[in-house]
Motif scaffolding. Structure first.
Motif, PDB file in Angstrom:
ATOM      1  N   THR A 197      56.279  -9.787 -38.154  1.00 47.77           N
ATOM      2  CA  THR A 197      56.202  -9.335 -38.987  1.00 47.77           C
ATOM      3  C   THR A 197      56.965  -8.839 -36.730  1.00 47.77           C
ATOM      4  OG1 THR A 197      54.449  -8.463 -37.618  1.00 47.77           O
ATOM      5  CG2 THR A 197      54.956  -8.495 -40.143  1.00 47.77           C
ATOM      6  N   ILE A 198      57.158  -9.111 -35.909  1.00 45.21           N
ATOM      7  CA  ILE A 198      56.968  -9.357 -34.499  1.00 45.21           C
ATOM      8  C   ILE A 198      58.391  -9.302 -34.922  1.00 45.21           C
ATOM      9  CG2 ILE A 198      55.328  -9.974 -33.782  1.00 45.21           C
ATOM     10  CD1 ILE A 198      56.891 -12.282 -32.481  1.00 45.21           C
ATOM     11  N   SER A 199      59.549  -8.750 -33.757  1.00 45.81           N
ATOM     12  CA  SER A 199      60.539  -8.263 -33.167  1.00 45.81           C
ATOM     13  C   SER A 199      61.452 -10.158 -33.105  1.00 45.81           C
ATOM     14  CB  SER A 199      61.283  -7.328 -32.230  1.00 45.81           C
ATOM     15  OG  SER A 199      61.079  -7.959 -31.052  1.00 45.81           O
ATOM     16  N   THR A 200      62.652 -10.087 -33.506  1.00 48.82           N
ATOM     17  CA  THR A 200      63.329 -11.197 -33.408  1.00 48.82           C
ATOM     18  C   THR A 200      63.706 -11.102 -31.828  1.00 48.82           C
ATOM     19  OG1 THR A 200      65.215 -10.295 -35.434  1.00 48.82           O
ATOM     20  CG2 THR A 200      66.014 -11.772 -33.442  1.00 48.82           C
TER      21      THR A 200
END
Length: 283
Positions: A197-200
């Protein structure tokens, strides 16, 4: 090592070299404590950084005192974490741990007159060193390993070095190849474990900085640069092929391997050099 050699080694068995009871303390419920005690004894008394031990060993009370000191340190850390203190007195616990390590053959006790003297059997000390190295392994710096491999191969071509130099190069390459393969497996596990779920950007930064460079390959950031030794892959492979195809080099190395002091077989050393270098360059 060739497959037949692995089979022969398996037939002899691990416990043909080390005592069969050796793992008992490391499989017990308090295995973490036993491991820390063994590490402390290895560091203070039996390891390569310890003072040179007396030829007849240490008096058993010295070893028991070392165990007491380590248990006291463990108790202090447990108290700082608000854990319940042990009910058994420290001296009794130290004696119990000493006897457990002795019964598992980590420690050897011999009578010298009326004194009980303690040593760590050489094969057990060597095995402990391997365990410590495995437990403390950090990232591999590929550049240094590749430079060493290339230097050894050049010695064979330019200075007519013997098979011991080729054996050392092959050992270093096998070790590097094993680390590269294990890194690939570990990377796949890490990718599954990371939070999707964390940003790329955070994902990529965490993946390469925290895991790859800090855990597996210390010089990953420089691996693709022109100055990095891995860019000399083709030259290294050509050196290996030259050794492989040169009649003079082959005859000299085979003569070394066939002597009583040399290994019984080359175990595909030259092909291992070429394959490992190629695989390492694909990181």
């Amino acid at each position: 090592m060739a497959i037949p050699d692995l089979i022969t080694s398996a037939e002899r068995g691990l416990f043909g070299r080390i005592p069969s009871r050796l793992f008992a303390p490391l499989a017990a419920p308090n295995r973490q404590q036993h491991w820390q005690l063994l590490c402390a004894l290895y560091e203070r008394r039996f390891g390569p950084d310890a003072p040179f031990p007396p030829s007849h060993g240490f008096h058993w009370r010295e070893i028991a005192r070392d165990i007491e000191d380590e248990l006291a340190a463990l108790d202090a850390r447990a108290a700082a974490a608000n854990a319940e203190p042990p009910l058994t007195p420290l001296v009794i616990r130290a004696n119990e741990d000493f006897h457990q390590l002795k019964e598992a053959d980590w420690l050897r006790v011999e009578l010298r007159g009326v004194k009980q003297m303690v040593t760590m059997p050489p094969v057990v000390a060597h095995f402990m060193g391997l365990l410590v190295e495995f437990a403390q392994t950090g990232p591999v710096f590929v550049a240094g390993k590749v430079r060493s491999i290339e230097a050894n191969l050049r010695l064979i071509v330019r200075e007519n070095a013997e098979g011991d130099t080729l054996q050392e190069a092959a050992s270093q390459i096998r070790s590097l190849l094993e680390h590269v393969r294990n890194t690939g497996n570990s990377v796949r596990e890490l990718m599954l474990a990371m939070d999707p779920t964390i940003s790329t950007a955070t994902y990529v930064r965490t993946y390469f900085d925290r895991f790859i460079q800090r855990v597996f390959i210390g010089d990953y950031g420089e691996l693709r640069t022109r100055e990095h030794p891995i860019s000399r892959k083709q030259e290294i492979i050509q050196t290996v092929e030259h050794i492989h195809t040169s009649a003079e080099s082959r005859e000299r190395l085979i003569a070394w391997y066939s002597t009583p002091s040399g290994p019984a077989a080359t175990c595909g050393v030259l092909s291992c050099c070429s394959n490992a270098t190629s695989n390492a360059s694909s990181i």
